[in-house]
Each structure stands twice: as structure tokens, then as C-alpha cells.
Scaffold this motif. Sequence first.
Motif, PDB file in Angstrom:
ATOM      1  N   PRO A  66     -49.047   2.177  96.178  1.00 36.15           N
ATOM      2  CA  PRO A  66     -49.860   1.576  97.240  1.00 36.15           C
ATOM      3  C   PRO A  66     -50.905   0.606  96.734  1.00 36.15           C
ATOM      4  O   PRO A  66     -51.394  -0.222  97.497  1.00 36.15           O
ATOM      5  N   GLY A  67     -51.267   0.686  95.453  1.00 37.50           N
ATOM      6  CA  GLY A  67     -52.331  -0.158  94.932  1.00 37.50           C
ATOM      7  C   GLY A  67     -53.694   0.409  95.265  1.00 37.50           C
ATOM      8  O   GLY A  67     -53.828   1.426  95.954  1.00 37.50           O
ATOM      9  N   ALA A  68     -54.736  -0.267  94.775  1.00 36.39           N
ATOM     10  CA  ALA A  68     -56.097   0.220  94.987  1.00 36.39           C
ATOM     11  C   ALA A  68     -57.078  -0.880  94.639  1.00 36.39           C
ATOM     12  O   ALA A  68     -56.737  -1.838  93.938  1.00 36.39           O
ATOM     13  N   GLY A  69     -58.305  -0.730  95.123  1.00 35.82           N
ATOM     14  CA  GLY A  69     -59.379  -1.582  94.653  1.00 35.82           C
ATOM     15  C   GLY A  69     -59.633  -1.297  93.180  1.00 35.82           C
ATOM     16  O   GLY A  69     -59.366  -0.191  92.685  1.00 35.82           O
ATOM     17  N   ASP A  70     -60.141  -2.289  92.462  1.00 39.16           N
ATOM     18  CA  ASP A  70     -60.268  -2.135  91.020  1.00 39.16           C
ATOM     19  C   ASP A  70     -61.159  -0.968  90.608  1.00 39.16           C
ATOM     20  O   ASP A  70     -60.851  -0.239  89.657  1.00 39.16           O
ATOM     21  N   ASN A  71     -62.256  -0.743  91.326  1.00 39.86           N
ATOM     22  CA  ASN A  71     -63.139   0.358  90.949  1.00 39.86           C
ATOM     23  C   ASN A  71     -62.529   1.711  91.270  1.00 39.86           C
ATOM     24  O   ASN A  71     -62.695   2.668  90.509  1.00 39.86           O
ATOM     25  N   ALA A  72     -61.816   1.812  92.377  1.00 42.16           N
ATOM     26  CA  ALA A  72     -61.121   3.052  92.699  1.00 42.16           C
ATOM     27  C   ALA A  72     -60.022   3.325  91.680  1.00 42.16           C
ATOM     28  O   ALA A  72     -59.794   4.476  91.279  1.00 42.16           O
ATOM     29  N   ALA A  73     -59.336   2.270  91.250  1.00 45.68           N
ATOM     30  CA  ALA A  73     -58.303   2.442  90.230  1.00 45.68           C
ATOM     31  C   ALA A  73     -58.920   2.886  88.909  1.00 45.68           C
ATOM     32  O   ALA A  73     -58.372   3.748  88.210  1.00 45.68           O
ATOM     33  N   ALA A  74     -60.070   2.311  88.553  1.00 43.64           N
ATOM     34  CA  ALA A  74     -60.736   2.714  87.313  1.00 43.64           C
ATOM     35  C   ALA A  74     -61.138   4.184  87.369  1.00 43.64           C
ATOM     36  O   ALA A  74     -61.016   4.913  86.371  1.00 43.64           O
ATOM     37  N   ALA A  75     -61.606   4.631  88.543  1.00 50.54           N
ATOM     38  CA  ALA A  75     -61.959   6.042  88.692  1.00 50.54           C
ATOM     39  C   ALA A  75     -60.738   6.932  88.486  1.00 50.54           C
ATOM     40  O   ALA A  75     -60.819   7.999  87.859  1.00 50.54           O
ATOM     41  N   LEU A  76     -59.589   6.488  88.996  1.00 55.53           N
ATOM     42  CA  LEU A  76     -58.352   7.238  88.809  1.00 55.53           C
ATOM     43  C   LEU A  76     -57.933   7.205  87.344  1.00 55.53           C
ATOM     44  O   LEU A  76     -57.472   8.210  86.794  1.00 55.53           O
ATOM     45  N   GLY A  77     -58.104   6.052  86.697  1.00 53.95           N
ATOM     46  CA  GLY A  77     -57.766   5.947  85.286  1.00 53.95           C
ATOM     47  C   GLY A  77     -58.640   6.803  84.397  1.00 53.95           C
ATOM     48  O   GLY A  77     -58.184   7.311  83.362  1.00 53.95           O
ATOM     49  N   LEU A  78     -59.898   6.990  84.789  1.00 54.30           N
ATOM     50  CA  LEU A  78     -60.824   7.825  84.024  1.00 54.30           C
ATOM     51  C   LEU A  78     -60.669   9.303  84.351  1.00 54.30           C
ATOM     52  O   LEU A  78     -61.267  10.144  83.679  1.00 54.30           O
ATOM     53  N   GLY A  79     -59.917   9.610  85.405  1.00 57.25           N
ATOM     54  CA  GLY A  79     -59.780  11.003  85.819  1.00 57.25           C
ATOM     55  C   GLY A  79     -61.053  11.553  86.433  1.00 57.25           C
ATOM     56  O   GLY A  79     -61.364  12.739  86.284  1.00 57.25           O
ATOM     57  N   MET A  80     -61.798  10.718  87.154  1.00 54.00           N
ATOM     58  CA  MET A  80     -63.072  11.141  87.730  1.00 54.00           C
ATOM     59  C   MET A  80     -62.879  12.121  88.877  1.00 54.00           C
ATOM     60  O   MET A  80     -61.908  12.029  89.629  1.00 54.00           O
ATOM     61  N   GLY A  81     -63.819  13.036  89.012  1.00 51.90           N
ATOM     62  CA  GLY A  81     -63.853  13.976  90.120  1.00 51.90           C
ATOM     63  C   GLY A  81     -65.266  14.071  90.655  1.00 51.90           C
ATOM     64  O   GLY A  81     -66.175  13.374  90.181  1.00 51.90           O
ATOM     65  N   PRO A  82     -65.518  14.917  91.652  1.00 55.73           N
ATOM     66  CA  PRO A  82     -66.867  15.049  92.212  1.00 55.73           C
ATOM     67  C   PRO A  82     -67.897  15.338  91.126  1.00 55.73           C
ATOM     68  O   PRO A  82     -67.689  16.194  90.254  1.00 55.73           O
ATOM     69  N   GLY A  83     -69.007  14.615  91.169  1.00 56.04           N
ATOM     70  CA  GLY A  83     -70.059  14.750  90.169  1.00 56.04           C
ATOM     71  C   GLY A  83     -69.973  13.721  89.062  1.00 56.04           C
ATOM     72  O   GLY A  83     -70.929  13.543  88.305  1.00 56.04           O
ATOM     73  N   ASP A  84     -68.835  13.053  88.963  1.00 54.65           N
ATOM     74  CA  ASP A  84     -68.663  12.013  87.947  1.00 54.65           C
ATOM     75  C   ASP A  84     -69.152  10.669  88.472  1.00 54.65           C
ATOM     76  O   ASP A  84     -68.887  10.307  89.623  1.00 54.65           O
ATOM     77  N   VAL A  85     -69.836   9.926  87.625  1.00 57.50           N
ATOM     78  CA  VAL A  85     -70.322   8.590  87.949  1.00 57.50           C
ATOM     79  C   VAL A  85     -69.817   7.640  86.875  1.00 57.50           C
ATOM     80  O   VAL A  85     -69.862   7.949  85.677  1.00 57.50           O
ATOM     81  N   ALA A  86     -69.324   6.482  87.310  1.00 57.88           N
ATOM     82  CA  ALA A  86     -68.930   5.430  86.383  1.00 57.88           C
ATOM     83  C   ALA A  86     -69.859   4.242  86.578  1.00 57.88           C
ATOM     84  O   ALA A  86     -70.088   3.809  87.709  1.00 57.88           O
ATOM     85  N   ILE A  87     -70.387   3.739  85.492  1.00 54.33           N
ATOM     86  CA  ILE A  87     -71.164   2.504  85.507  1.00 54.33           C
ATOM     87  C   ILE A  87     -70.339   1.471  84.769  1.00 54.33           C
ATOM     88  O   ILE A  87     -70.144   1.568  83.551  1.00 54.33           O
ATOM     89  N   SER A  88     -69.825   0.520  85.514  1.00 55.98           N
ATOM     90  CA  SER A  88     -68.947  -0.501  84.947  1.00 55.98           C
ATOM     91  C   SER A  88     -69.729  -1.795  84.793  1.00 55.98           C
ATOM     92  O   SER A  88     -70.285  -2.317  85.763  1.00 55.98           O
ATOM     93  N   ILE A  89     -69.750  -2.318  83.572  1.00 54.31           N
ATOM     94  CA  ILE A  89     -70.484  -3.546  83.281  1.00 54.31           C
ATOM     95  C   ILE A  89     -69.469  -4.626  82.951  1.00 54.31           C
ATOM     96  O   ILE A  89     -68.990  -4.752  81.820  1.00 54.31           O
TER      97      ILE A  89
END
Length: 521
Positions: free
Chosen positions: A275-298
Amino acid sequence: MVRKPTLVAGVDSSTQSCTVVVRDAGTGALRRTGRASHPDGTEVDPEVWWDALQAAVAAAGGLDDVAAVSVAGQQHGMVVLDADGEVIRPALLWNDTRSARAAEDLIAELEPGDAHRPGPTAADRGGGSGRAAGRTAGAGRAPDRAVDLAAGRAAWAAATGSVPVASFTVTKLRWLADHEPGNAARVAAVALPHDWLTWRLAGSPGLDRLVTDRSEASGTGYFDTARGTYRRDLLGLALRRDDAARIVLPRVLRAGEAAGTGDPGLGLGHLVLGPGAGDNAAAALGLGMGPGDVAISIGTSGVVSAVSPHPVADDSGMVAGFADATGAFLPMAVTLNASRVLDVVGRLLGVDHGELSALALAAAPGAAGLTLVPYLEGERTPNLPGATGSLLGLTLASATRENLARAAVEAVLCGLADGLAALEDVGAPVERVRVIGGGARSEAVRRIAPTVLGRPVQVPEPGEYAADGAARQAAWALAGTVDPPSWRPAPSRTYDGEPARHVRERYAEVRHRHVASPHAR
């Protein structure tokens, strides 16, 4: 006989380039990569994305042995199509701020009673079918009428989870209606960059075959993120059209749902499309993020995103209440000015990124009072599209190369720290913070980040996390399982340091003074 591993591909079609990764569907092991550049500018012919995708695929060794592919893309970009599926005009990208006035007008025009209007039926969660949106909110209204903007912001947050800013697709559609009414009248479908590229991989099979996912739909400004439905009344409000029910919007797929197969005419008939995804949502999936996780992308922009099990609606506009790629939510604060601030200061000093990092680390925290307000392209958080940057606290003592380098790094991180604080203010869970993106390659950024953020940060090894997330999504669509495949997370290093509160305090003081100045409006 040894069975060959099943391969999947992930695409990140970002502002600056297209990256393709090919990974093992079962383990996530990287097999090969390819990359091609995109042109500069905030207005781009989508065809160049397609050309870059083909070049990146070729550089990655092709897709002949790949079973599935999914596309992550830059969010918000406006791709408008006519009834024949032809692109009407170049796409306006997220960082094109010409729609700043349109955002203000839309906020003013939405009345509190419009926030909770009934959403579309299940048949209207994409595609051109579904009931009419009823009256077009704002049709015939003067865009400069006196309205309580605070009430308008609250209405938008209640309706969509976010308050429109110049980045959002909905504001670009209003700009189109006001400045190119002939083109606005021709719009038969609206897509975002990743929607359009997925559609091209499928062979451009007809407007009713456009698809998207919740993460991308939630960034348009005409999607109710909490309820998962389009708001066609808001689409009509933006385009000043009363036939919004006839405009095709991409069908919103479930997390992990296959979008169909590739085009046999392009030699892609064997591919399952994710289905594809927005880049930040895809990055969260690539990082394996779950509740409580924060990503700061620069990267080109600065993004602070947190996975939340609950939807977020912030009527201040600091936090956008987006969805993620798994069925949860991804509240997000975004700055327009991130790694390019470091690029500019490096050019001014005549040094590369490694030398800039060394200079910054040679200066004391606070850069002897030298503070950079880094609004070099306007700003989104806070919402100041017309702002410019300022360098304050320049004295004989502070005027050194080292202090200027330090001030640049601290400025980028202070803006992101404001975003992190805004996420906490709206109740997003914050337990673990990871710093990613091109800017995270800087040793100065890695070491200064915990002192500005006031907490330890984890820095995963450099990677193409949006493309990786798209590849993981492709494996998910291929498997047809309830949950995405479990891939081993990238190793990371933890950085810690003594909090430098005076840096944030000084930045807040000069930023407040800057925001109050006439040129920031």
C-alpha cells in the motif's frame, strides 16, 4: 536443494532522491541498493520521480527476482490528475510555502459546526463513488471575513486531527483554486507522490485504481484520522467546488493490505504491490517503533514523531495528528529547517560536515551567547512561513568559527526539542528517543543532542529507514499476515550528556523576540 530466499524491495521517493533497497523478506537482510537524484525546487513534474525510480531500480539490480515492492514517499505533495489520468500541472511539494495565505483562509472559513459533520460512507473511503458531500463549506464566502481563528483551529483539529499549514495538500488545492482556477476545474483526482508512483507501477490502470494508506491520507488535510474517512466537504472547501463527491481520492488500504500487482507491460506482473506509506510512517516501520518510541529525523526537514495507540488532535497546530503504517497513530511535529542549516553554515565557514562537527564540539555549550534562529525557509513549527533567520548575541568574544558552528547545531536541535515538548504536551508517550537521518551522521549532533533534549538518545547505525520500512511493508503485503514480519532492529549507540538548560532558555528567549518581530509575519 537450497531454496533461494524471497526478496522484497522498498522505495523511498524523498524530496532529494529516490532510494531502492532489496531485502530478504524473512530476515530483513540487505541484499542490494540503488539511488537516483531528484531535481531541486519545490515545484516538480512527477514524471521525474518516475524516471528516478526506474534509474534507482536499475542501480539496485532490477526487480526480476523480487516478489513484492512498496513505495514510501514525501508527504503532502499535490499531484492533480485530469479525467484521462494526465498530470494537470507540476506537483507542489510539502516545502512550497506559497500556500501559507491559503492555510490561514481555510482556518478562518471552517466554522465550529463543520468540525463534526458526518463523514463519508464506507463506499467513499476512496475512489470516486459515494454520497455527495452536501454543501461545500465556505462556498461563496469571502476569504478575508472576520472569524475567530482560534475557533477555526479547534474546528480543523476536531475534524482531521491537524490544523492546516502551508505544507498540507489541502492548502495547496486552495492555492490552485485561487491562482489557477482553470486547472482547479479540471481536477478529476488528487494523489500524493507515493500514491501516484504505486499507480504507475500498476500501469496507470484508471483513476479508480489509485490507492493509498492511512499515514498518507492523514497528511492531506481532508481526512478524518481518528475515524479513518475522507472529509469531502473539506476537499470541496479547498477547491471551491460543490462536486467534491465526483473527485477521485485514492482508496485507503488497510495496514499490510496488498494494492494489487505490477504492470505486465512493464515486466512487473510478478510483483505484489504494497500500500505504501508516508516517509516518516515508513521510517517508523523500518525502525520497528512501538508506543513510547520517538524518532527525531534530521533531514531536509526536522521531524519528531511518536507512536501512539490513540489519535491526537492539537488545536495549537504544533502537533499534527497523523496515522502510522500499522493501524496506530503517529503524532508529529515538523520543522522546515534542519540539515540544510548545517549545510549553509558549513558553506559560510568553508568546511565540510566533518570539519563543521569538529568546530562545534570545540565550542562550549551555548556558543558564548551566540544564538541562531534558523528560519532560513520560513518555518512550520512554529507556523511562520514568511519568517527569516537571525543571528543574535554577536560580540567580539562570541564571533568565532567554533561558536558559529556550535550555534548552528544547537539551533537545529532546539527547534526539535520544542517539537518533542509539544508531543509530550498533547499526551504522546515518550520513553525512548532515537535520532536518525542525514544529520545524525554528525558527531556534533549526536553528542550535543542529549544536552539540548535533556535526555539520552539512541542513534541507530546509518540506514535508509524509510526505504527499509517500505520493504518491510512489502514483505507484510506478500505474506498476508495480521502483523508485519519481525526483522532484527538495527544496532544503535546510546549518547548521554549533562543537560544544558541555558541553551534552550536562551533559544526560547530570542525565538520569542523573533516571532514577535514584524518580519516574521
